[in-house]
Design a protein around this motif. Structure first.
Motif, mmCIF file in Angstrom:
data_model
loop_
_atom_site.group_PDB
_atom_site.id
_atom_site.type_symbol
_atom_site.label_atom_id
_atom_site.label_comp_id
_atom_site.label_asym_id
_atom_site.label_seq_id
_atom_site.Cartn_x
_atom_site.Cartn_y
_atom_site.Cartn_z
ATOM 1 N N UNK A 1 10.342 14.692 -10.037
ATOM 2 C CA UNK A 1 10.700 14.665 -8.614
ATOM 3 C C UNK A 1 10.372 13.307 -7.995
ATOM 4 N N UNK A 2 9.216 12.790 -8.342
ATOM 5 C CA UNK A 2 8.817 11.479 -7.819
ATOM 6 C C UNK A 2 9.783 10.406 -8.296
ATOM 7 N N UNK A 3 10.121 10.437 -9.571
ATOM 8 C CA UNK A 3 11.089 9.476 -10.117
ATOM 9 C C UNK A 3 12.461 9.623 -9.482
ATOM 10 N N UNK A 4 12.856 10.864 -9.180
ATOM 11 C CA UNK A 4 14.139 11.095 -8.527
ATOM 12 C C UNK A 4 14.188 10.507 -7.127
ATOM 13 N N UNK A 5 13.110 10.679 -6.368
ATOM 14 C CA UNK A 5 13.031 10.109 -5.015
ATOM 15 C C UNK A 5 13.150 8.586 -5.079
ATOM 16 N N UNK B 1 0.810 -1.210 0.000
ATOM 17 C CA UNK B 1 0.000 0.000 0.000
ATOM 18 C C UNK B 1 0.841 1.257 0.000
ATOM 19 N N UNK B 2 1.901 1.248 0.778
ATOM 20 C CA UNK B 2 2.786 2.412 0.841
ATOM 21 C C UNK B 2 3.433 2.658 -0.513
ATOM 22 N N UNK B 3 3.974 1.606 -1.109
ATOM 23 C CA UNK B 3 4.652 1.760 -2.394
ATOM 24 C C UNK B 3 3.684 2.215 -3.491
ATOM 25 N N UNK B 4 2.436 1.768 -3.433
ATOM 26 C CA UNK B 4 1.455 2.154 -4.444
ATOM 27 C C UNK B 4 0.932 3.574 -4.219
ATOM 28 N N UNK B 5 0.738 3.963 -2.961
ATOM 29 C CA UNK B 5 0.138 5.257 -2.663
ATOM 30 C C UNK B 5 1.143 6.397 -2.552
ATOM 31 N N UNK C 1 2.273 13.447 -5.618
ATOM 32 C CA UNK C 1 1.588 14.186 -6.683
ATOM 33 C C UNK C 1 0.566 15.154 -6.075
ATOM 34 N N UNK C 2 -0.132 14.700 -5.021
ATOM 35 C CA UNK C 2 -1.116 15.576 -4.372
ATOM 36 C C UNK C 2 -0.456 16.759 -3.667
ATOM 37 N N UNK C 3 0.817 16.627 -3.301
ATOM 38 C CA UNK C 3 1.558 17.734 -2.696
ATOM 39 C C UNK C 3 2.102 18.701 -3.740
ATOM 40 N N UNK C 4 1.931 18.349 -5.021
ATOM 41 C CA UNK C 4 2.346 19.255 -6.089
ATOM 42 C C UNK C 4 3.682 18.924 -6.726
#
Length: 140
Positions: free
Chosen positions: A67-71, A49-53, A59-62
């Motif tokens: 950035x998501x891919x970098x993390x 659940x953590x990995x999926x959400x 994304x909801x934080x903007x």
């Protein structure tokens, strides 16, 4: 030479006493085996659940997809570099203590996510969760 019964009763899925019968639970399995199975089921749902959400939360934080891919990339690269050494350490210490340590790492990952929703906090949270998931995998 230890007897076969002694070897069976001192395995990780049986009780810790060498002279007692293992306590049976549901379906003839002993209670320790049921506890390990329940832990793995709940752990699997939590990590999955953590990995999926997590990307949806970022994304909801903007944050952008870059950035998501970098993390995720930084966390995955760090895990790939650290986990072989961690595996050797787990082999030396034994797996029982690592069940507790991986649970603490998961809790710390969520606590960081709550306290610091910035990019560094999100990276640290994802990294701790990924490390706890990978370090807690059974050998095989």
């Amino acid at each position: 030479m230890p007897s076969l019964y002694l070897l069976q009763t001192t395995s990780p899925l049986h009780g810790y006493s060498e002279n007692s019968e293992p306590e049976e639970g549901w379906g003839g399995l002993n209670r320790a085996a049921l506890a390990v199975a329940a832990y793995n089921v709940f752990r699997g749902f939590a990590v999955g659940g953590y990995m999926a959400l997590f990307p949806m939360y970022m994304r909801s934080l903007g944050y952008s997809m870059e950035s998501i891919g970098g993390v995720i990339a930084v966390s995955s690269l760090f895990s790939a570099l650290v986990l072989p050494a961690l595996g050797v350490y787990i082999d030396r210490m034994g797996p029982r203590i690592w069940v507790i340590i991986t649970g603490i790492l998961q809790f710390a990952g969520i606590a960081i996510l709550i306290m610091e929703p910035g990019l560094s906090g999100l990276t640290a949270s994802y990294l701790l969760f990924l490390l706890s998931f990978m370090a807690g995998q059974p050998p095989g």
